[in-house]
Enzyme design. Structure first.
Site, short mmCIF file in Angstrom:
data_model
loop_
_atom_site.label_atom_id
_atom_site.label_comp_id
_atom_site.label_asym_id
_atom_site.label_seq_id
_atom_site.Cartn_x
_atom_site.Cartn_y
_atom_site.Cartn_z
N THR A 54 -23.33 -1.68 -2.32
CA THR A 54 -23.53 -1.35 -0.90
C THR A 54 -22.72 -2.30 -0.01
OG1 THR A 54 -25.51 -2.71 -0.98
CG2 THR A 54 -25.82 -0.36 -1.13
N THR A 55 -22.58 -3.54 -0.44
CA THR A 55 -21.82 -4.52 0.36
C THR A 55 -20.32 -4.23 0.25
OG1 THR A 55 -23.53 -6.10 -0.24
CG2 THR A 55 -21.60 -6.98 0.84
N ASP A 112 -28.69 -7.97 0.51
CA ASP A 112 -28.36 -6.62 0.07
C ASP A 112 -27.80 -5.85 1.27
OD1 ASP A 112 -28.42 -4.30 -1.62
OD2 ASP A 112 -30.14 -3.63 -0.47
N ASP A 150 -31.89 -2.23 -7.68
CA ASP A 150 -30.44 -2.16 -7.91
C ASP A 150 -30.14 -2.23 -9.41
OD1 ASP A 150 -30.07 -2.04 -5.27
OD2 ASP A 150 -29.13 -4.01 -5.01
#
Length: 545
Positions: free
Chosen positions: A93-94, A60, A391
């Protein structure tokens, strides 16, 4: 000749103009390279030792960057991006770090040709507006009450994570918990998963044993061994005050001259505790929860009245119990009324799981709060499952608020890239070039997906570009095989809110870093002489200066 005027401290390090911009871009690129292998279903895991010696095993983006220790200011601002993305929408987020890294790197050739950063920024801003309008065109509406559609959607968010093996089950957990806690207040929808959907991790058992309870679970046991441990349809009272003798605020000294007076003092203590208990017992409750302590004497009186007491419950847990059972938390025992008693719970039970006792309040009629019970082989795995589940819940929450979808698997990014490249021909002047460069940098997402599963990036990207040039927006990359597929059939969709937030955050942060033309880092003498202790422990490439 005039002597030079020294304004800054001699220890301060200063970078100006193009040098500062290039060093910022370099730092942003290194951060995005750390994260790059964590995109897609074939993502690699990162193992990070935190300062306390614990291990973080995750792919993550936000969890990794939170643990990496960086010194460069531009790198720090990049790490903030993933945190913002995580708090705002919970997913992507990545992607946001990879996209931000790529958009800012695409500005290097223009800076080297002495094009002013403000020109580049204004081109980027135009491109951002056009990208969002392209996003609106390709987005589809979704029915929030259709289970299959919602599960397929959440699955795409956790398909790249560790828990993808238990995909359907985890999607169901996320969807059930979001539906449980969603309420309407004054016609406005509110889904507060942070406060009312608690994840309880219990090591042991199998991951398949995880479930969403139709009520609350707390890690507590009854205060007295003879109290009832199973009650059906209990009447519940929630308190925020101690059930013990009230001591003076400051130190109180009492001088006792007569033995009878001492006996009377003790009697007054007992009477006060009895009075507290009588006020509670008058409402005929079966269960009393308090956030403070319960004295032995109070336990005795409550047990005689066949009331079960549980003490030192966390405030957050007490709020959840109040929401699930319909009880009101009372600050003073004298203020108790019949309307404060919660009757919404169907079953109270204390169970022993492993070595610990857990209190279950289940079969609630209309719980607006819930507990998600996670089981698994070890603490590390449970922590990773919890991160992934958060998530998934965030994605479910976003879709409830904004029921629109975009095709996943890099299809949206490719559609934006092709759309912007087309628009760039209608732009005159210098701005055309940074605009077109930004269009190309959107291809980084499909390219990274292909690279991470070992595909041929050039060949597959050319095929994908051809499909999008014909107007087939839904074609993207199959992240497991590295070939192109139609996302309509493959069934990977991303929430519109996540995509829009990713693009806005990435481009706006690039503009912000390009605006910086002077970096002054004031270092004190002490830090300059002593090399940082943990520098040697960090793997190469992680140490950003």
């Amino acid at each position: 000749m005039q002597a030079p005027v020294i304004v800054l401290n001699t220890n301060a390090k200063r970078e100006q103009g193009k040098k500062a911009q290039l060093s910022n871009i370099q730092a942003a690129k290194i951060v995005s390279d750390i994260i790059r292998t964590c995109l897609g279903p074939r993502a690699m895991l990162k193992m990070i030792l935190d300062p306390m010696g614990g291990i973080v095993l995750t792919n993550d983006g936000n969890a990794i960057l939170r643990e990496v220790d960086v010194a460069h200011p531009a790198a720090k601002s990049m790490i903030e991006l993933s945190r913002t993305q995580d708090e705002e929408v919970g997913d992507g987020t990545t992607s946001v770090i990879i996209l931000a890294g790529e958009t800012i790197v695409s500005a290097i050739p223009f800076l080297e040709r002495n094009i002013h950063p403000i020109t580049i920024i204004s081109a980027y801003k135009k491109a951002l507006e056009d990208a969002i309008s392209i996003l609106d065109e390709i987005a589809l509406n979704v029915d929030v009450n259709n289970d299959e559609e919602m599960i397929a959607l959440i699955k795409s968010s956790i398909g790249t994570k560790f828990i993808s093996a238990w995909g359907d089950m985890m999607c169901k957990l996320a969807l059930d918990s979001v539906r449980t806690v969603s309420t309407e207040i004054n016609g406005k929808r509110e889904v507060d998963i942070k406060r009312y959907a608690k994840v309880e991790k219990i090591p042991g058992g199998e991951i398949e044993d995880s479930r969403v309870l139709d009520g609350i679970m707390v890690n507590k046991d009854v205060t007295h061994p003879n109290m009832r441990r199973r009650i059906e349809n209990p009447r519940i009272i929630l308190l925020d005050c101690p059930l013990e003798y009230k001591k003076g605020e400051s130190q109180t000294n009492a001088e006792v001259t007569d033995e009878k007076h001492w006996a009377r003092l003790l009697e007054i203590e007992e009477e006060q505790v009895k009075q507290l208990c009588d006020s509670i017992i008058a409402l005929k409750p079966d269960l009393v929860f308090t956030e403070k302590g319960v004295s032995d004497l109070a336990q005795h009186y409550l047990m005689k009245a066949n009331v079960t007491a549980i003490r030192r419950v966390r405030k957050t847990d007490n709020n959840r119990i109040a929401r699930a059972t319909g009880a009101t938390i009372v600050n003073q025992v004298d203020d108790l009324k019949e309307s404060d008693v919660g009757t919404g719970c169907g079953l109270f039970e204390v169970q022993k799981i492993g070595d610990e006792y857990f209190t279950f309040l289940t079969k609630c009629k209309d719980p607006k709060a819930c507990t998600i019970m996670l089981r698994g082989p070890s603490k590390d795995i449970l922590n990773e499952i919890e991160r992934n589940l958060q998530d998934a819940m965030a994605v479910a929450r976003n879709v409830v608020f904004e029921p629109k979808l975009c095709p996943g698997g890099g299809a949206t990014e490719m559609a934006i890239s092709v759309g912007l490249a087309k628009n760039s021909q209608n732009i005159s002047g210098i701005e055309q070039w940074p605009y077109k460069a930004l269009a190309d940098s959107f291809e980084v997402i499909p390219r990274t997906l292909i690279q991470n599963c070992g595909g041929n990036a050039i060949k597959v990207l050319t095929q994908l570009r051809a499909k999008h040039a014909q107007g087939q927006h839904t074609w993207g990359i199959d992240g497991t095989k590295g070939v192109i597929v139609d996302m309509k059939e493959y069934g990977i969709w991303d929430p519109y809110a996540v995509k829009a937030q990713t693009i806005k955050t990435a481009i706006e942060s690039s503009c912000m870093l390009l605006r910086v033309d002077d970096v002054v880092s004031g270092m004190s003498k002490k830090t300059e002489q002593e090399p940082p202790k943990h520098a040697a422990d960090e793997p190469e490439g992680m140490q950003l200066e």
